[in-house]
Design a protein around this motif. Sequence first.
Motif, PDB file in Angstrom:
ATOM      1  N   ARG B  49       0.858  -1.186   0.000  1.00 33.27           N
ATOM      2  CA  ARG B  49       0.000   0.000   0.000  1.00 33.27           C
ATOM      3  C   ARG B  49       0.892   1.232   0.000  1.00 33.27           C
ATOM      4  O   ARG B  49       1.986   1.218   0.573  1.00 33.27           O
ATOM      5  CB  ARG B  49      -0.854   0.034   1.258  1.00 33.27           C
ATOM      6  CG  ARG B  49      -2.032  -0.897   1.214  1.00 33.27           C
ATOM      7  CD  ARG B  49      -2.850  -0.775   2.492  1.00 33.27           C
ATOM      8  NE  ARG B  49      -3.484  -2.039   2.753  1.00 33.27           N
ATOM      9  CZ  ARG B  49      -3.069  -2.933   3.642  1.00 33.27           C
ATOM     10  NH1 ARG B  49      -2.032  -2.674   4.399  1.00 33.27           N
ATOM     11  NH2 ARG B  49      -3.690  -4.080   3.785  1.00 33.27           N
ATOM     12  N   ARG B  50       0.376   2.297  -0.589  1.00 36.65           N
ATOM     13  CA  ARG B  50       1.129   3.544  -0.584  1.00 36.65           C
ATOM     14  C   ARG B  50       1.320   4.012   0.850  1.00 36.65           C
ATOM     15  O   ARG B  50       0.382   4.062   1.632  1.00 36.65           O
ATOM     16  CB  ARG B  50       0.375   4.605  -1.397  1.00 36.65           C
ATOM     17  CG  ARG B  50       1.151   5.903  -1.578  1.00 36.65           C
ATOM     18  CD  ARG B  50       0.353   6.873  -2.421  1.00 36.65           C
ATOM     19  NE  ARG B  50       0.079   6.338  -3.748  1.00 36.65           N
ATOM     20  CZ  ARG B  50       0.977   6.285  -4.725  1.00 36.65           C
ATOM     21  NH1 ARG B  50       2.186   6.750  -4.530  1.00 36.65           N
ATOM     22  NH2 ARG B  50       0.652   5.770  -5.892  1.00 36.65           N
ATOM     23  N   GLY B  51       2.548   4.372   1.196  1.00 37.61           N
ATOM     24  CA  GLY B  51       2.825   4.899   2.528  1.00 37.61           C
ATOM     25  C   GLY B  51       2.831   3.851   3.628  1.00 37.61           C
ATOM     26  O   GLY B  51       2.860   4.186   4.806  1.00 37.61           O
ATOM     27  N   CYS B  52       2.825   2.564   3.236  1.00 44.87           N
ATOM     28  CA  CYS B  52       2.809   1.509   4.258  1.00 44.87           C
ATOM     29  C   CYS B  52       4.175   1.408   4.941  1.00 44.87           C
ATOM     30  O   CYS B  52       5.207   1.343   4.280  1.00 44.87           O
ATOM     31  CB  CYS B  52       2.449   0.186   3.603  1.00 44.87           C
ATOM     32  SG  CYS B  52       2.631  -1.207   4.721  1.00 44.87           S
ATOM     33  N   CYS B  53       4.151   1.385   6.254  1.00 44.64           N
ATOM     34  CA  CYS B  53       5.407   1.357   7.005  1.00 44.64           C
ATOM     35  C   CYS B  53       6.066  -0.015   6.969  1.00 44.64           C
ATOM     36  O   CYS B  53       7.296  -0.121   7.042  1.00 44.64           O
ATOM     37  CB  CYS B  53       5.162   1.742   8.458  1.00 44.64           C
ATOM     38  SG  CYS B  53       4.290   3.285   8.597  1.00 44.64           S
ATOM     39  N   MET B  54       5.250  -1.057   6.852  1.00 40.50           N
ATOM     40  CA  MET B  54       5.806  -2.412   6.784  1.00 40.50           C
ATOM     41  C   MET B  54       6.599  -2.577   5.497  1.00 40.50           C
ATOM     42  O   MET B  54       7.645  -3.235   5.465  1.00 40.50           O
ATOM     43  CB  MET B  54       4.688  -3.454   6.834  1.00 40.50           C
ATOM     44  CG  MET B  54       4.070  -3.569   8.199  1.00 40.50           C
ATOM     45  SD  MET B  54       5.278  -4.195   9.360  1.00 40.50           S
ATOM     46  CE  MET B  54       4.764  -3.464  10.871  1.00 40.50           C
ATOM     47  N   CYS B  55       6.085  -1.954   4.427  1.00 41.38           N
ATOM     48  CA  CYS B  55       6.757  -1.962   3.139  1.00 41.38           C
ATOM     49  C   CYS B  55       8.125  -1.314   3.281  1.00 41.38           C
ATOM     50  O   CYS B  55       9.125  -1.784   2.745  1.00 41.38           O
ATOM     51  CB  CYS B  55       5.911  -1.141   2.164  1.00 41.38           C
ATOM     52  SG  CYS B  55       5.746  -1.906   0.585  1.00 41.38           S
ATOM     53  N   VAL B  71       9.639  -1.290  -6.414  1.00 35.50           N
ATOM     54  CA  VAL B  71       8.575  -1.143  -5.427  1.00 35.50           C
ATOM     55  C   VAL B  71       7.314  -0.671  -6.126  1.00 35.50           C
ATOM     56  O   VAL B  71       7.329   0.317  -6.845  1.00 35.50           O
ATOM     57  CB  VAL B  71       8.969  -0.116  -4.344  1.00 35.50           C
ATOM     58  CG1 VAL B  71       7.831   0.070  -3.362  1.00 35.50           C
ATOM     59  CG2 VAL B  71      10.215  -0.584  -3.624  1.00 35.50           C
ATOM     60  N   CYS B  72       6.236  -1.395  -5.925  1.00 36.21           N
ATOM     61  CA  CYS B  72       4.981  -1.018  -6.541  1.00 36.21           C
ATOM     62  C   CYS B  72       4.039  -0.536  -5.451  1.00 36.21           C
ATOM     63  O   CYS B  72       3.545  -1.327  -4.647  1.00 36.21           O
ATOM     64  CB  CYS B  72       4.398  -2.225  -7.274  1.00 36.21           C
ATOM     65  SG  CYS B  72       3.119  -1.750  -8.401  1.00 36.21           S
ATOM     66  N   GLU B  73       3.826   0.777  -5.397  1.00 35.19           N
ATOM     67  CA  GLU B  73       2.955   1.323  -4.369  1.00 35.19           C
ATOM     68  C   GLU B  73       1.534   1.406  -4.902  1.00 35.19           C
ATOM     69  O   GLU B  73       1.286   2.069  -5.911  1.00 35.19           O
ATOM     70  CB  GLU B  73       3.458   2.692  -3.937  1.00 35.19           C
ATOM     71  CG  GLU B  73       4.814   2.597  -3.258  1.00 35.19           C
ATOM     72  CD  GLU B  73       5.277   3.925  -2.704  1.00 35.19           C
ATOM     73  OE1 GLU B  73       4.695   4.941  -3.100  1.00 35.19           O
ATOM     74  OE2 GLU B  73       6.205   3.919  -1.884  1.00 35.19           O
ATOM     75  N   VAL B  74       0.650   0.744  -4.218  1.00 33.66           N
ATOM     76  CA  VAL B  74      -0.720   0.624  -4.705  1.00 33.66           C
ATOM     77  C   VAL B  74      -1.630   1.585  -3.959  1.00 33.66           C
ATOM     78  O   VAL B  74      -1.614   1.650  -2.739  1.00 33.66           O
ATOM     79  CB  VAL B  74      -1.213  -0.824  -4.505  1.00 33.66           C
ATOM     80  CG1 VAL B  74      -2.611  -0.992  -5.043  1.00 33.66           C
ATOM     81  CG2 VAL B  74      -0.254  -1.800  -5.154  1.00 33.66           C
ATOM     82  N   ASP B  75      -2.431   2.333  -4.739  1.00 34.24           N
ATOM     83  CA  ASP B  75      -3.409   3.216  -4.110  1.00 34.24           C
ATOM     84  C   ASP B  75      -4.531   2.394  -3.504  1.00 34.24           C
ATOM     85  O   ASP B  75      -4.814   1.285  -3.928  1.00 34.24           O
ATOM     86  CB  ASP B  75      -4.004   4.177  -5.150  1.00 34.24           C
ATOM     87  CG  ASP B  75      -3.005   5.245  -5.522  1.00 34.24           C
ATOM     88  OD1 ASP B  75      -2.926   5.572  -6.709  1.00 34.24           O
ATOM     89  OD2 ASP B  75      -2.298   5.718  -4.619  1.00 34.24           O
ATOM     90  N   GLU B  76      -5.191   2.992  -2.533  1.00 33.01           N
ATOM     91  CA  GLU B  76      -6.252   2.286  -1.806  1.00 33.01           C
ATOM     92  C   GLU B  76      -7.351   1.776  -2.737  1.00 33.01           C
ATOM     93  O   GLU B  76      -7.843   0.657  -2.567  1.00 33.01           O
ATOM     94  CB  GLU B  76      -6.855   3.219  -0.767  1.00 33.01           C
ATOM     95  CG  GLU B  76      -7.346   2.496   0.467  1.00 33.01           C
ATOM     96  CD  GLU B  76      -7.836   3.454   1.532  1.00 33.01           C
ATOM     97  OE1 GLU B  76      -7.078   4.381   1.875  1.00 33.01           O
ATOM     98  OE2 GLU B  76      -8.971   3.278   1.986  1.00 33.01           O
ATOM     99  N   GLU B  77      -7.700   2.615  -3.754  1.00 33.93           N
ATOM    100  CA  GLU B  77      -8.813   2.225  -4.628  1.00 33.93           C
ATOM    101  C   GLU B  77      -8.460   1.005  -5.452  1.00 33.93           C
ATOM    102  O   GLU B  77      -9.303   0.186  -5.768  1.00 33.93           O
ATOM    103  CB  GLU B  77      -9.185   3.371  -5.587  1.00 33.93           C
ATOM    104  CG  GLU B  77      -9.356   4.737  -4.930  1.00 33.93           C
ATOM    105  CD  GLU B  77      -8.039   5.520  -4.939  1.00 33.93           C
ATOM    106  OE1 GLU B  77      -7.596   5.894  -3.848  1.00 33.93           O
ATOM    107  OE2 GLU B  77      -7.474   5.732  -6.029  1.00 33.93           O
TER     108      GLU B  77
END
Lengths: 363, 133
Positions: B49-55, B71-77
């Motif tokens: 997820r975008r901004g995920c701290c675990m990532c 790194v593929c940051e995925v938006d919530e939608e």
Amino acid sequence: MDFPSTQFVSSQTMATYEPIHQIGMWGENFKSISNPNISASVIVDVVNKLENESETTSHEMLASSSKHDQEASKPFDKIQRRLAQNREAARKSRLRKKAYVQQLENSRLKLIQLEQELERSRQQQGLYVGGGLDTGHLGISGAVNSGIAAFELGYERWMEERNKQICELRSALNAQISDIELRILVESGMSHYFELFRMKSSVAKADVFYVMSGKWKTSAERFFSWIGGFRPSELLKVLVPQIDPLTDQQILDVCNLKQSCQQAEDALSQGMEKLRETVSATLASDQMGQGIYVPQVAMAMEKLEALVRFVNQADHLRQQTLQQMSYILTTRQAARGLLALGEYIQRLQALSTLWANHPRKPA
Amino acid sequence: MAVAGGVRSRLHNFLEGADNGGGRRLVITDSKTSLAKLVVENAVIVFGRRGCCMCHVVNRLLLGHGVNPAVCEVDEEKEEAVLNELSIVNGGGIQFPAVFMGGKLFGGLDRVMSTHITGELVPILKEAGALWL
């Protein structure tokens, strides 16, 4: 020849009557308590009093009985003593638990009262329009409190068991028992730590801040706290010199393990830093000053949920490190390591007590 | 599919790379992007997820080994759609953050941590072609 036996009988009689008298006293102490904020020191005093009296009683009983059967076989004597001590310990434990539960019930009532007052004053001020957040608040906090209470009770039992295991390890290592028997002790020592991690995971779901605060530990232990517990690399530094001598391969493996721990700890620490930044940014994501902040607070709370995962990951790291050490070390070395770890924590706890009691210079 | 290319994007990625804990940032611009292709093309790729701290933690760990993960940051939608597609690629359930190595699902933070501690991670990274030494 009759003198010793008479003494034995009268001590026994004394021993039988005193506990009942003590339990009566105990009940009276509680009846007279109307203030729910019963201080822990009162309970501790009562328990200590009971402990001191029962110890003197059992010592008299044992002293007489040993005078009486000096000719009797020594092992039998030891077994009797051990059984008596076990009974005493069990009794004390039951009484402590009872006192503790009583204290908790009183605190819980007080807490519900306080929350109701808070609810009332909040509605009056109307500052924080909580929407659905305040309803069922008492129900949620009740569940949290019981989660914490269950953990604290479990932790107390866990500590008692751990101290018992430390004694067993110590005598086993001195007695030079076989590796197979030692392995059993090592395995149960490790499982015991894994049990603690399970308990922590459970209470973290109820209240992660409780685990993070380290309230359940003594003050000196809290000083070393990192994400709800010890830093694995720090413990390795303390324990490795205690397990000497190590083979060259072992030294290499332990060095690698320590380095891996440090890297993992750094990664987690940086993740935590990122979490703090995220929560902070979310809380202040709009133009502040209008006093309306419900959406920001709600969003920040969602971000904060990640804290539970951090605590779990930190414990996972601790568990992995423990596991890896048990692969690197021989059974005997692992036993010495576990013993050293247990004793180190006991020393930290003693430090906390000493610190709490040492006289301070007047300001 | 917009993948980092060109000097400007590379610089942009570099500056933003620090934000997600390291790694080359890939952005999915349309939901028809073939995730399967991304998985195959990159030796190591992290979906989160975008901004995920675990990532962030996963990326720092991998970076520490000298790996530069995509790194593929995925938006919530798009989260659910991405999870579904990845599950099909993998043939099983997926959770964020999800690490793929050598075209296959490696696991989440748990597995990265465990293998990092046991020392198994480095050989696996080498085998996936993420490390050369």
